[in-house]
Design an enzyme around this catalytic site. Sequence first.
Site, PDB file in Angstrom:
ATOM      1  N   GLU A  46       0.862  -1.182   0.000  1.00  0.00           N
ATOM      2  CA  GLU A  46       0.000   0.000   0.000  1.00  0.00           C
ATOM      3  C   GLU A  46       0.896   1.228   0.000  1.00  0.00           C
ATOM      4  O   GLU A  46       1.977   1.212   0.593  1.00  0.00           O
ATOM      5  CB  GLU A  46      -0.889  -0.004   1.259  1.00  0.00           C
ATOM      6  CG  GLU A  46      -1.751   1.238   1.359  1.00  0.00           C
ATOM      7  CD  GLU A  46      -2.867   1.137   2.397  1.00  0.00           C
ATOM      8  OE1 GLU A  46      -2.763   0.289   3.302  1.00  0.00           O
ATOM      9  OE2 GLU A  46      -3.828   1.911   2.297  1.00  0.00           O
ATOM     10  N   CYS A 249      -6.639   0.584   3.018  1.00  0.00           N
ATOM     11  CA  CYS A 249      -7.653   1.649   3.062  1.00  0.00           C
ATOM     12  C   CYS A 249      -7.572   2.567   1.850  1.00  0.00           C
ATOM     13  O   CYS A 249      -8.543   3.251   1.524  1.00  0.00           O
ATOM     14  CB  CYS A 249      -7.478   2.489   4.310  1.00  0.00           C
ATOM     15  SG  CYS A 249      -7.846   1.603   5.812  1.00  0.00           S
ATOM     16  N   GLU A 381     -11.464  -3.244   3.717  1.00  0.00           N
ATOM     17  CA  GLU A 381     -12.057  -3.565   5.022  1.00  0.00           C
ATOM     18  C   GLU A 381     -13.479  -3.040   5.040  1.00  0.00           C
ATOM     19  O   GLU A 381     -13.770  -2.037   5.694  1.00  0.00           O
ATOM     20  CB  GLU A 381     -11.221  -2.937   6.135  1.00  0.00           C
ATOM     21  CG  GLU A 381      -9.981  -3.725   6.453  1.00  0.00           C
ATOM     22  CD  GLU A 381      -9.151  -3.113   7.563  1.00  0.00           C
ATOM     23  OE1 GLU A 381      -9.320  -1.918   7.883  1.00  0.00           O
ATOM     24  OE2 GLU A 381      -8.302  -3.848   8.108  1.00  0.00           O
TER      25      GLU A 381
HETATM   26  O1  AHR Z   1      -2.073  -1.652   6.899  1.00  0.00           O
HETATM   27  C1  AHR Z   1      -2.555  -0.408   7.278  1.00  0.00           C
HETATM   28  C2  AHR Z   1      -4.073  -0.350   7.229  1.00  0.00           C
HETATM   29  O2  AHR Z   1      -4.623  -1.250   8.130  1.00  0.00           O
HETATM   30  C3  AHR Z   1      -4.677  -0.770   5.919  1.00  0.00           C
HETATM   31  O3  AHR Z   1      -4.703   0.271   5.026  1.00  0.00           O
HETATM   32  C4  AHR Z   1      -6.060  -1.160   6.306  1.00  0.00           C
HETATM   33  O4  AHR Z   1      -6.614  -2.113   5.430  1.00  0.00           O
HETATM   34  C5  AHR Z   1      -5.901  -1.651   7.722  1.00  0.00           C
HETATM   35  O5  AHR Z   1      -6.838  -1.088   8.546  1.00  0.00           O
END
Ligand code: AHR
Length: 664
Positions: A46, A249, A381
């Site tokens: 990410e 996220c 999520e």
């Molecule tokens: O890994 C960090 C965050 O944790 C991610 O973006 C999310 O999916 C989770 O809440």
Amino acid sequence: MRISVLSLLLLLQMASVFAQNKAVFSVQADKPGAAVSATMWGVFFEDINLGADGGMYAEMIKNRSFEFFKPLMGWQIRNSKASGTLNFGPNLLMINRPERAETNPRYLQVTLNNTPKDSLGLTNEGFRGMGIKKGLRYDFSVLYRLQSGNAKIHLELVTEKGEIIGTGVFIPKNTGDVWQKGETSFTTTATEPKAKLNIWFEGTGTLDVDMLSLFPGDTWKGRKGGLRADMIQMLADLKPGFIRFPGGCIVEGHDLSVRYQWKRTIGPVEDRKLLVNRWNYEFAHRPTPDYFQTFGLGFFEYFQMAEDIGAEPLPILNCGMACQFNSAEVAPLGDLAPYVQDALDLIEFANGSTSTKWGRMRADMGHPAPFNLKMLGVGNENWGPQYIERLKVFQAAIKREYPNIKLVCSSGINHSGELFDYLNGELREMKAEFIDEHYYSRPEWFLANAKRYDSYDRKSVSKVFAGEYAGQSDKTVSVNNKNNWRTALAEAAYMTGLERNADVVQMASYAPLFGHVDGWQWKPNLIWVDNLKTMPTPNYHVQKLYANYKGSQIVPILYKDKMPATGQDSLYASATLDKGSNELIIKIVNASAKAQTAEVNIDGVKKLDAKAKLVTLQNDDLEAENTIDLPTVVAPVEKEIEVKGKKVELEVKGYSFSVIRVKL
Ligand code: AHR
């Protein structure tokens, strides 16, 4: 020397106590169970903590196209004639152009009036400085237009103290009204972790510039405008089965207008519309106002990277729901069509023939062959009935056109409780192929839950993807979280449970992946970097040992009462057979401070090699951490051990993770 009968008895007694205290394991090598999925151990990527911009995407110039909210963020105007340096000086204008109004409207207009060198220009501060290496080629490029006159662009890389460590010159041609790309390269004379780039304009005329860019010459596979090779190498070394991308996220967005949209991340980089990174403002305690997504690392580069390192791509797409921690905006069911179309088009982009619209686009970007996408995540999520309603629409549409694409579905943010149970039930009803479980928990949770999957339904078609997990030494989102040995050891113990249940768990990835020491929002992270170096955490070593010594089939390894070791005497164990290397791979975690002698009896084999390989991760101090300057405080140590017949005996030190490989 005389030994009394009494002392002899005492010695014998001690020896028998010692023998009794041995941790005796038996491996049933002739009873192989489920296959360990080729995708079992993967990575989660990410753009958080400067993971892409300022990290894996090797661009060194921050705000190269002046599209940040503040057009001159990251830049300092250098104008020796102006009284103030931070204003738009009298000779520098920021202009919007209509033809790129959608994607990249702003550019800089420099008016030159017999301007001498070193009097008018800009300095770019880089992303927390620029990591410059001595003797390396640096590639500068610019989009420009010079309608008349004679201009020169002088480049100067300077250290934090201002010493010049590299210079280059670019002479723009007269281009009339047409924008052109200009390029020049130069070599540096020193290494500097926090360099800046001065760009000086000289001459006469009106020079328009945009996309001012600087890349190191040593990008991954030498690709121009490419990725930071040392960071990709860290991933390649893991031998990951898959790469989850782009999150996280970041997929969801604060609201739907700022969700991740893959179509905006392909094609010419100057047309990839920049987006504010959600981690720019997510945490009031870690604001990062200069964090934007330029998408230089977009979906094409992602597929290419996955292919380069032999990992299956696993894209996660927005399901018509924004982050439920933020706006929780949802697209009405009736308005879901563009979201679903995005998913269908992504599959076409990855796999479609070059006669399809999106397959053609892939070919035009340089990859006519398909990327062979096999799985797709719908939602990150997300939770609640709203998620299930939307997921059903995606599922129907994707399965109709692409029945072989496996879908990864969210089980929300919790690994247990009402929300989780609801989704888990619904998803299994829907025959979701993968259920994405997340656990950011304390190390004690990982130690106590190594049995988690022992009781999962073996018959369900739904398999588990442990899509995000990491031991939290303090608590989730705490700035005090550490990548210490305590968390890594607990994860290693827990992963014996994932491996033992490889029929149920078919993918797993630690999260997040990267953290920049000067630009993080979230801790802990698997790999820490600065502008020049990468640093493996103890958690990285654990992941690497699992992924590098994965095996192809699980075999039972039994401990006391012929049960799996799931924490009895603080021991955890799992075993696999590797058909390729014809090895038996045994993993043992000792989560106590006390060293123990482990006796591993291997049943059901004719013969074993007389030597086995042992790799150990160990530290007496559970708080031990690696740092950029001391990266090997917790690091694997390899040695050979003897195999006596069908028995391996070894000392499993206190707080250790051992991987034993025995050739059959
Ligand atoms: O890994 C960090 C965050 O944790 C991610 O973006 C999310 O999916 C989770 O809440």
